[in-house]
Design a protein around this motif. Structure first.
Motif, PDB file in Angstrom:
ATOM      1  N   UNK A  60       0.844  -1.195   0.000  1.00 57.75           N
ATOM      2  CA  UNK A  60       0.000   0.000   0.000  1.00 57.75           C
ATOM      3  C   UNK A  60       0.883   1.250   0.000  1.00 57.75           C
ATOM      4  N   UNK A  61       0.412   2.275  -0.685  1.00 61.90           N
ATOM      5  CA  UNK A  61       1.188   3.508  -0.757  1.00 61.90           C
ATOM      6  C   UNK A  61       0.946   4.349   0.488  1.00 61.90           C
ATOM      7  N   UNK A  62       1.917   5.194   0.786  1.00 66.06           N
ATOM      8  CA  UNK A  62       1.768   6.124   1.900  1.00 66.06           C
ATOM      9  C   UNK A  62       2.457   7.429   1.569  1.00 66.06           C
ATOM     10  N   UNK A  63       2.008   8.476   2.238  1.00 64.50           N
ATOM     11  CA  UNK A  63       2.600   9.792   2.050  1.00 64.50           C
ATOM     12  C   UNK A  63       3.920   9.849   2.810  1.00 64.50           C
ATOM     13  N   UNK A  64       4.962  10.222   2.125  1.00 65.14           N
ATOM     14  CA  UNK A  64       6.282  10.344   2.746  1.00 65.14           C
ATOM     15  C   UNK A  64       6.850  11.707   2.389  1.00 65.14           C
ATOM     16  N   UNK A  65       7.545  12.307   3.337  1.00 67.44           N
ATOM     17  CA  UNK A  65       8.200  13.588   3.061  1.00 67.44           C
ATOM     18  C   UNK A  65       9.309  13.436   2.028  1.00 67.44           C
ATOM     19  N   UNK A  66       9.687  12.194   1.719  1.00 63.18           N
ATOM     20  CA  UNK A  66      10.752  11.959   0.741  1.00 63.18           C
ATOM     21  C   UNK A  66      10.259  11.880  -0.700  1.00 63.18           C
ATOM     22  N   UNK A  67       8.951  11.713  -0.898  1.00 62.64           N
ATOM     23  CA  UNK A  67       8.417  11.681  -2.257  1.00 62.64           C
ATOM     24  C   UNK A  67       8.676  13.032  -2.905  1.00 62.64           C
TER      25      UNK A  67
END
Length: 129
Positions: free
Chosen positions: A62-69
């Motif tokens: 599952x995808x997640x919000x990351x500050x690295x995207x």
């Protein structure tokens, strides 16, 4: 009769697509120390190649919000021929460290290594597009 300018323009556009480097595209990383993976898009940056993290995934996919995207994690990779890319840098999000890096392409697998002195950590990424 078609205009010679239109024919030349079509040929020029077709040639540009045919000259795309085989490393360009989207690559799925191996799991990091936290079990997370990512999708890195590698593009040409001047006469070298760079890669930007475009998606982060949990271990279950599952995808997640990351500050690295959106962050560039590979840069300055110089193509050397035969699938070899050298003299680049890579940032490892799970360790927040930047390493000297190299990449080796074989088919749909890209081995990416980050090195400090003579100690290297590598992963094999898989093409997703």
């Amino acid at each position: 009769m078609k205009s010679p300018i239109l024919i030349l323009a079509a040929l020029a556009l077709g040639t540009g697509a045919a000259l795309a480097d085989p490393v360009e595209g989207r690559w799925s990383t191996q799991p990091d120390d936290n079990g997370n993976t990512g999708v890195v898009e590698i593009t040409q940056c001047g006469n070298r190649f760079c890669g930007t993290l475009i998606e982060s995934r949990h271990a279950d996919g599952s995808t997640f919000q990351s500050e690295n995207v959106g962050r560039r994690i590979v840069w300055d990779m110089e193509p050397r021929g035969d699938g070899a890319y050298r003299d680049g840098q890579i940032w490892a999000p799970d360790r927040d460290q930047t390493y000297r890096s190299r990449m080796d392409l074989q088919g749909n697998h890209l081995t990416v290594a980050g090195c400090v002195l003579f100690i290297c950590r590598d992963q094999t990424w898989t093409r997703t597009d």
